[in-house]
Scaffold this motif. Structure first.
Motif, PDB file in Angstrom:
ATOM      1  N   MET A   1     -31.455   7.530  13.863  1.00 50.29           N
ATOM      2  CA  MET A   1     -31.986   7.330  12.526  1.00 50.29           C
ATOM      3  C   MET A   1     -31.563   5.967  11.994  1.00 50.29           C
ATOM      4  N   GLU A   2     -32.499   5.230  11.417  1.00 49.58           N
ATOM      5  CA  GLU A   2     -32.230   3.873  10.928  1.00 49.58           C
ATOM      6  C   GLU A   2     -32.269   3.840   9.399  1.00 49.58           C
ATOM      7  N   VAL A   3     -31.105   3.676   8.800  1.00 46.25           N
ATOM      8  CA  VAL A   3     -31.009   3.555   7.344  1.00 46.25           C
ATOM      9  C   VAL A   3     -31.167   2.079   6.980  1.00 46.25           C
ATOM     10  N   VAL A   4     -32.128   1.781   6.104  1.00 48.50           N
ATOM     11  CA  VAL A   4     -32.347   0.380   5.715  1.00 48.50           C
ATOM     12  C   VAL A   4     -31.814   0.074   4.314  1.00 48.50           C
ATOM     13  N   TYR A   5     -31.556   1.117   3.516  1.00 53.26           N
ATOM     14  CA  TYR A   5     -30.949   0.913   2.196  1.00 53.26           C
ATOM     15  C   TYR A   5     -30.293   2.225   1.781  1.00 53.26           C
ATOM     16  N   GLU A   6     -29.128   2.109   1.136  1.00 55.69           N
ATOM     17  CA  GLU A   6     -28.466   3.313   0.637  1.00 55.69           C
ATOM     18  C   GLU A   6     -27.537   2.960  -0.519  1.00 55.69           C
ATOM     19  N   ASP A   7     -27.549   3.805  -1.552  1.00 58.67           N
ATOM     20  CA  ASP A   7     -26.537   3.730  -2.602  1.00 58.67           C
ATOM     21  C   ASP A   7     -26.231   5.160  -3.045  1.00 58.67           C
ATOM     22  N   ASN A   8     -25.601   5.325  -4.204  1.00 57.43           N
ATOM     23  CA  ASN A   8     -25.193   6.667  -4.637  1.00 57.43           C
ATOM     24  C   ASN A   8     -26.369   7.593  -4.949  1.00 57.43           C
ATOM     25  N   HIS A   9     -27.524   7.004  -5.256  1.00 56.90           N
ATOM     26  CA  HIS A   9     -28.645   7.810  -5.753  1.00 56.90           C
ATOM     27  C   HIS A   9     -29.825   7.904  -4.796  1.00 56.90           C
ATOM     28  N   ILE A  10     -30.034   6.891  -3.961  1.00 53.84           N
ATOM     29  CA  ILE A  10     -31.199   6.907  -3.073  1.00 53.84           C
ATOM     30  C   ILE A  10     -30.810   6.464  -1.663  1.00 53.84           C
ATOM     31  N   ILE A  11     -31.626   6.864  -0.715  1.00 53.78           N
ATOM     32  CA  ILE A  11     -31.473   6.403   0.660  1.00 53.78           C
ATOM     33  C   ILE A  11     -32.875   6.152   1.212  1.00 53.78           C
ATOM     34  N   ILE A  12     -33.074   5.002   1.853  1.00 54.74           N
ATOM     35  CA  ILE A  12     -34.372   4.630   2.427  1.00 54.74           C
ATOM     36  C   ILE A  12     -34.207   4.519   3.932  1.00 54.74           C
ATOM     37  N   VAL A  13     -35.059   5.233   4.650  1.00 53.61           N
ATOM     38  CA  VAL A  13     -34.944   5.355   6.102  1.00 53.61           C
ATOM     39  C   VAL A  13     -36.211   4.829   6.760  1.00 53.61           C
ATOM     40  N   ASN A  14     -36.058   4.186   7.913  1.00 54.92           N
ATOM     41  CA  ASN A  14     -37.206   3.740   8.708  1.00 54.92           C
ATOM     42  C   ASN A  14     -37.607   4.871   9.649  1.00 54.92           C
ATOM     43  N   LYS A  15     -38.676   5.572   9.296  1.00 54.91           N
ATOM     44  CA  LYS A  15     -39.145   6.714  10.088  1.00 54.91           C
ATOM     45  C   LYS A  15     -39.817   6.234  11.370  1.00 54.91           C
ATOM     46  N   GLN A  16     -39.550   6.921  12.457  1.00 53.13           N
ATOM     47  CA  GLN A  16     -40.230   6.634  13.718  1.00 53.13           C
ATOM     48  C   GLN A  16     -41.521   7.460  13.794  1.00 53.13           C
ATOM     49  N   SER A  17     -42.534   6.940  14.470  1.00 53.88           N
ATOM     50  CA  SER A  17     -43.753   7.727  14.659  1.00 53.88           C
ATOM     51  C   SER A  17     -43.401   8.993  15.437  1.00 53.88           C
ATOM     52  N   GLY A  18     -44.061  10.081  15.090  1.00 54.59           N
ATOM     53  CA  GLY A  18     -43.779  11.365  15.733  1.00 54.59           C
ATOM     54  C   GLY A  18     -42.849  12.243  14.926  1.00 54.59           C
ATOM     55  N   GLU A  19     -42.086  11.648  14.009  1.00 60.22           N
ATOM     56  CA  GLU A  19     -41.195  12.437  13.159  1.00 60.22           C
ATOM     57  C   GLU A  19     -41.968  13.009  11.971  1.00 60.22           C
ATOM     58  N   ILE A  20     -41.589  14.218  11.554  1.00 60.44           N
ATOM     59  CA  ILE A  20     -42.127  14.770  10.318  1.00 60.44           C
ATOM     60  C   ILE A  20     -41.088  14.563   9.219  1.00 60.44           C
ATOM     61  N   ALA A  68     -34.194  10.972  -2.395  1.00 56.29           N
ATOM     62  CA  ALA A  68     -33.260  10.975  -3.528  1.00 56.29           C
ATOM     63  C   ALA A  68     -32.000  11.737  -3.147  1.00 56.29           C
ATOM     64  N   LYS A  69     -30.839  11.162  -3.474  1.00 54.90           N
ATOM     65  CA  LYS A  69     -29.558  11.810  -3.183  1.00 54.90           C
ATOM     66  C   LYS A  69     -29.007  12.572  -4.382  1.00 54.90           C
ATOM     67  N   THR A  70     -29.626  12.392  -5.561  1.00 54.23           N
ATOM     68  CA  THR A  70     -29.190  13.110  -6.762  1.00 54.23           C
ATOM     69  C   THR A  70     -30.416  13.677  -7.474  1.00 54.23           C
ATOM     70  N   SER A  71     -30.209  14.726  -8.257  1.00 60.25           N
ATOM     71  CA  SER A  71     -31.326  15.336  -8.996  1.00 60.25           C
ATOM     72  C   SER A  71     -31.878  14.374 -10.052  1.00 60.25           C
ATOM     73  N   LYS A  72     -30.999  13.561 -10.636  1.00 61.35           N
ATOM     74  CA  LYS A  72     -31.454  12.570 -11.624  1.00 61.35           C
ATOM     75  C   LYS A  72     -32.421  11.576 -10.978  1.00 61.35           C
ATOM     76  N   ALA A  73     -32.042  11.067  -9.805  1.00 59.62           N
ATOM     77  CA  ALA A  73     -32.907  10.115  -9.097  1.00 59.62           C
ATOM     78  C   ALA A  73     -34.209  10.785  -8.673  1.00 59.62           C
ATOM     79  N   LEU A  74     -34.134  12.039  -8.230  1.00 57.98           N
ATOM     80  CA  LEU A  74     -35.338  12.748  -7.785  1.00 57.98           C
ATOM     81  C   LEU A  74     -36.357  12.878  -8.913  1.00 57.98           C
ATOM     82  N   ALA A  75     -35.913  13.320 -10.068  1.00 56.61           N
ATOM     83  CA  ALA A  75     -36.832  13.494 -11.195  1.00 56.61           C
ATOM     84  C   ALA A  75     -37.473  12.172 -11.592  1.00 56.61           C
ATOM     85  N   ARG A  76     -36.681  11.115 -11.631  1.00 50.81           N
ATOM     86  CA  ARG A  76     -37.212   9.811 -12.049  1.00 50.81           C
ATOM     87  C   ARG A  76     -38.121   9.203 -10.986  1.00 50.81           C
TER      88      ARG A  76
END
Length: 224
Positions: A1-20, A68-76
């Motif tokens: 798994m390739e994480v391209v950005y992460e902080d306390n509230h969000i995480i952005i991942v580079n998905k590979q083709s074939g993954e759901i 989203a890593k937190t409920s606050k981030a998810l809602a927003r």
């Protein structure tokens, strides 16, 4: 798994083709579970890990997915995606070259749930929804063209459907008219960049996924 950005509230991942992104009827392990496991191990979290899915990519598509890593981030983030405040840029390798080097495509799309496929029309038809995107030509070879695509609406299989309707099916996309599959089962479509105002810190977040490593992607990307 390739994480391209992460902080306390969000995480952005580079998905590979074939993954759901999220669990479905196949029962295959989704990317969301892999991300949860990553967070659990990295931060030594006991019990269940919170992770919110705010958008998805089709299984054969690669590129950036925001969680989203937190409920606050998810809602927003949910509200930002709903209002179109999250700007995603896609790259697609297509057969043929569009007549115009850049244009806006407006179609009416009907989704067929049984086929898991959408159909594009040039006029409004029963049960159709308006679909709009902008594209521009970035590079080309003698057989293929690299397009940059910006979605203005978010319809089912919209990019795949509209580009095919234009006469430029995405490489490897058998469902939408390309004659051959890619060897790895992918289609040559990726979520390349994403930009938004952070839902908590209000900083501007702009992230770019690395271009896939196969020869055609490299050739086209290097000729921009």
């Amino acid at each position: 798994m390739e994480v391209v950005y992460e902080d306390n509230h969000i995480i952005i991942v580079n998905k590979q083709s074939g993954e759901i992104v999220q669990g479905d009827k196949t029962g295959d392990r989704p990317l969301s579970e892999t991300v949860k496991e990553y967070i659990k191990v990295k931060y030594h979290k006991p019990g269940n890990v919170f992770l919110g899915v705010v958008h998805r990519l089709d299984r054969p598509v690669s590129g950036l997915v925001v969680f989203a890593k937190t409920s606050k981030a998810l809602a927003r983030l949910n509200e930002m995606f709903r209002k179109g405040d999250v700007h995603k840029t896609y790259w697609a390798i297509v057969k043929n070259t569009p007549i115009q080097s850049e244009a806006e495509l407006n179609n009416w799309i009907v989704r067929n749930e049984k086929q898991n496929k959408s159909y594009a029309y040039d006029h409004e038809v029963k049960n159709s929804k308006n679909a709009c995107l902008r594209y521009s030509v970035l590079a080309r070879t003698d057989r293929y063209t690299l397009l940059e695509v910006h979605l203005m609406t978010g319809r089912h299989h919209q990019i795949r459907c509209q580009l095919s309707h234009m006469g430029c099916p995405i490489k490897g996309d058998l469902k939408y008219g390309f004659p051959r599959s890619n060897p790895d089962g992918s289609i040559s479509l990726m979520a390349k960049r994403i930009e938004f105002v952070h839902p908590v810190s209000k900083d501007t977040i702009q992230v770019e996924a690395p271009t896939p490593s196969d020869a055609l992607w490299k050739e086209l990307a290097e000729s921009i």
